[in-house]
Design a protein around this motif. Structure first.
Motif, PDB file in Angstrom:
ATOM      1  N   ASN A 125       4.227  33.242   7.147  1.00  0.00           N
ATOM      2  CA  ASN A 125       3.218  33.850   8.022  1.00  0.00           C
ATOM      3  C   ASN A 125       3.138  35.356   7.745  1.00  0.00           C
ATOM      4  N   ILE A 156       7.700  25.243   3.527  1.00  0.00           N
ATOM      5  CA  ILE A 156       7.791  26.563   4.164  1.00  0.00           C
ATOM      6  C   ILE A 156       6.463  27.281   3.989  1.00  0.00           C
ATOM      7  N   ASP A 158      11.961  20.623   2.539  1.00  0.00           N
ATOM      8  CA  ASP A 158      11.193  21.202   3.645  1.00  0.00           C
ATOM      9  C   ASP A 158      10.064  22.052   3.085  1.00  0.00           C
ATOM     10  N   ILE A 212       8.024  32.354   9.682  1.00  0.00           N
ATOM     11  CA  ILE A 212       7.594  31.254   8.815  1.00  0.00           C
ATOM     12  C   ILE A 212       7.269  30.043   9.679  1.00  0.00           C
ATOM     13  N   SER A 213       6.590  29.083   9.097  1.00  0.00           N
ATOM     14  CA  SER A 213       6.390  27.773   9.721  1.00  0.00           C
ATOM     15  C   SER A 213       7.085  26.751   8.845  1.00  0.00           C
ATOM     16  N   LEU A 214       7.898  25.892   9.469  1.00  0.00           N
ATOM     17  CA  LEU A 214       8.628  24.861   8.739  1.00  0.00           C
ATOM     18  C   LEU A 214       7.947  23.513   8.932  1.00  0.00           C
ATOM     19  N   ALA A 235      11.942  30.586  11.377  1.00  0.00           N
ATOM     20  CA  ALA A 235      10.926  29.739  12.032  1.00  0.00           C
ATOM     21  C   ALA A 235      10.892  29.999  13.530  1.00  0.00           C
ATOM     22  N   ARG A 236      12.062  30.114  14.161  1.00  0.00           N
ATOM     23  CA  ARG A 236      12.107  30.376  15.603  1.00  0.00           C
ATOM     24  C   ARG A 236      11.474  31.724  15.944  1.00  0.00           C
ATOM     25  N   LEU A 269      16.458  29.851   7.369  1.00  0.00           N
ATOM     26  CA  LEU A 269      15.084  29.347   7.491  1.00  0.00           C
ATOM     27  C   LEU A 269      14.770  28.974   8.932  1.00  0.00           C
ATOM     28  N   ASN A 270      15.712  28.330   9.600  1.00  0.00           N
ATOM     29  CA  ASN A 270      15.494  27.947  10.999  1.00  0.00           C
ATOM     30  C   ASN A 270      15.341  29.188  11.886  1.00  0.00           C
TER      31      ASN A 270
END
Length: 536
Positions: free
Chosen positions: A150, A147, A145, A90-92, A85-86, A81-82
């Motif tokens: 995008n 999620i 978290d 996705i946006s966390l 996001a980087r 997930l991280n």
């Protein structure tokens, strides 16, 4: 039965790569810069991150909770997930207000636990409405978290580019992997690709979205119909997409009709050329008591019917028109047909099987196949025509039928293969189809049913049914493939070099229109048939 194969845990990732590779190989020139970047960035992700992203894309919606994700094949979900996001996939934990969090991510139990002041008696929609007016500034701390996916519509884009329709989904690959769908090998050509412009892609994308809305809301009101109508793309030059657009217009017009918005419905039907547009126009004119416009439409249907089904409807509408104008129209008497009368015990098995058993006791060899008998012979006879390399008919490896199977020009485009097949049938009979049946067994064909057939049935058909009769039956089917693929008798019986088709009717059962239609054709071709009435 062979056991189903065991798929690897990340089977879906392999299938997603098929979508991605197809888009980049065939349609890179139609992808927008952000979409190309997404595709190239996906390849840079680790295996775990790719798996996680495809899992999210395959789920419904754009919002997810980390505590609801549990995939055994992903070793480190948090790391995946991280990484996503980087990379911007996705946006966390984005900043959200309480209403969005509650609507998208919380259950009713979650809401009343976090906001006990709202009360437990309200349903979730009422709780969300209450949150809109409650003096809540911050979302309480959550134990998961948030999620946000995008570019979530990328999966729809890839599916459209691959399948070029509004029906097939990611599940198609799974059916293929499990061996539940086996498809014919037909030539594909990048030069004959389905889409030529990005506008065509976007138009089909919109049609897919509208159809999805219909599936979720099957009874739209007038306001919703107005909204859907405004979203439809403009007419285009792509024949398949334009046909799909016109079918969607007909669907919207039919719902306007049901809402009694007859003027709106009529205006929309007049913009389409696909069945049942002209029939619906005539019926609306009848409701509006406008006989001359109704006559104009019916006469056009008579002069230039799109298929035999529309011609039949024109006959019925013409009689209604005459009655509206005050003319007496004699009712057609039903034709006389051969019948049998049997008294059988129906407590132990269905009526067709009881008749089959009785006929077998009289020395017949009987097969209970209904429409499957003639359809299967048709599909085998015209196999090469069905899967012929016609422009635009096949655009991916997962088609059980050509895109234009039920189009009015299907036969004319395949005249060579159809004539060749009929000549071969007349010269060689049915037995070559047995060899083809063995070679093609289990491959998907829109007419062939593999169960219930054996070599004996092919031999009996070859011995008892003249090729000219089969050719005549096939020519009837070719006149309107959708209309004539149904309505055939239940049983096919063979005895002493002869055959008979038998329609079975139990207590209270009556002949349907599609059965009367076939019986009239049997009379013309001198096909032996009867209707067996049981316990009437």
């Amino acid at each position: 039965m062979q056991p189903l194969p065991v798929l690897p845990d990340d089977y879906y990732l392999t299938n997603f790569h098929k979508l991605l590779s197809h888009a980049l190989e065939w349609y890179a020139d139609l992808l927008r810069p952000a979409e190309l970047e997404w595709c190239h960035d996906f390849h840079r992700l680790s295996h775990d991150a790719q798996c996680m992203l495809v899992r999210l894309l395959s789920r419904k919606g754009q919002w997810f909770r980390s505590d609801k994700l549990n995939y055994a094949e992903i070793s480190h979900q948090a790391n995946a997930l991280n990484e996503l996001a980087r990379a911007g996939f996705i946006s966390l934990n984005p900043e959200l207000d309480a209403v969005v969090v509650a609507r998208e991510l919380l259950t009713k139990a979650d809401i009343v636990t976090l906001y006990p002041q709202l009360g437990r008696s309200l349903r979730k929609p009422q709780l969300i409405e209450a949150l809109k007016v409650a003096p809540i500034e911050n979302v309480p701390e959550l134990n998961f978290d948030i999620i946000h996916l995008n570019q979530s519509d990328i999966i729809e884009l890839l599916l459209i580019l691959f399948f070029a329709n509004t029906r097939q989904t990611f599940a198609q690959f799974v059916l293929d992997d499990l061996g539940l769908n086996n498809f014919e090998s037909y030539p594909l050509s990048k030069e004959r690709r389905f889409f030529q412009t990005r506008q065509q892609v976007d138009h089909l994308f919109v049609l897919r979205r509208i159809q999805a809305h219909y599936d979720a809301h099957p009874k739209p009101d007038e306001t919703m119909l107005d909204k859907l109508l405004s979203q439809l793309p403009q007419p285009g030059i792509h024949a398949y997409i334009e046909r799909r657009r016109q079918h969607q217009l007909n669907q919207i017009a039919r719902d306007y009709e049901r809402q009694q918005c007859l003027d709106k419905a009529l205006a929309i039907y007049q913009q389409t050329e696909v069945i049942p547009s002209r029939e619906r126009q005539a019926r609306i004119y009848e409701k509006l008591e406008q006989t001359q416009p109704m006559r104009d439409v019916v006469e056009t249907m008579f002069a230039q019917p799109l298929n035999y089904s529309e011609y039949e409807i024109a006959l019925k509408l013409h009689k209604r028109l005459l009655r509206l104008e005050g003319h007496k129209v004699a009712r057609e008497s039903k034709p006389v047909y051969p019948t049998r009368q049997l008294q059988l015990d129906l407590t132990q098995q269905r009526v067709e099987l009881a008749v089959k058993q009785q006929l077998e006791s009289e020395g017949y060899q009987v097969y209970y196949l209904e429409n499957q008998f003639l359809n299967t012979l048709f599909g085998l006879t015209f196999w090469d025509a069905i899967f012929a390399p016609v422009e635009g008919a096949f655009i991916n490896r997962y088609q059980y039928r050509p895109l234009d199977l039920y189009h009015s020009d299907f036969v004319s485009k395949r005249k060579f293969w159809i004539e060749q097949a009929i000549t071969r049938l007349r010269n060689e009979g049915v037995m070559p189809l047995w060899a083809l049946w063995q070679t093609k067994f289990s491959l998907a064909n829109p007419f062939v049913f593999w169960a219930g057939w054996d070599k004996t049935l092919f031999e009996l058909t070859d011995q008892c049914i003249e090729p000219d009769i089969l050719a005549g039956l096939f020519e009837i089917m070719l006149s309107d493939l959708k209309l004539y693929r149904n309505g055939m008798p239940d049983l096919i019986a063979f005895k002493e070099g002869q055959f008979e088709w038998i329609e079975v009717k139990g207590p209270g059962d009556k002949l349907q229109d599609n059965q009367w239609r076939w019986m009239a054709r049997f009379e013309q071709l001198k096909v032996p048939f009867s209707v067996c009435y049981v316990n009437h």
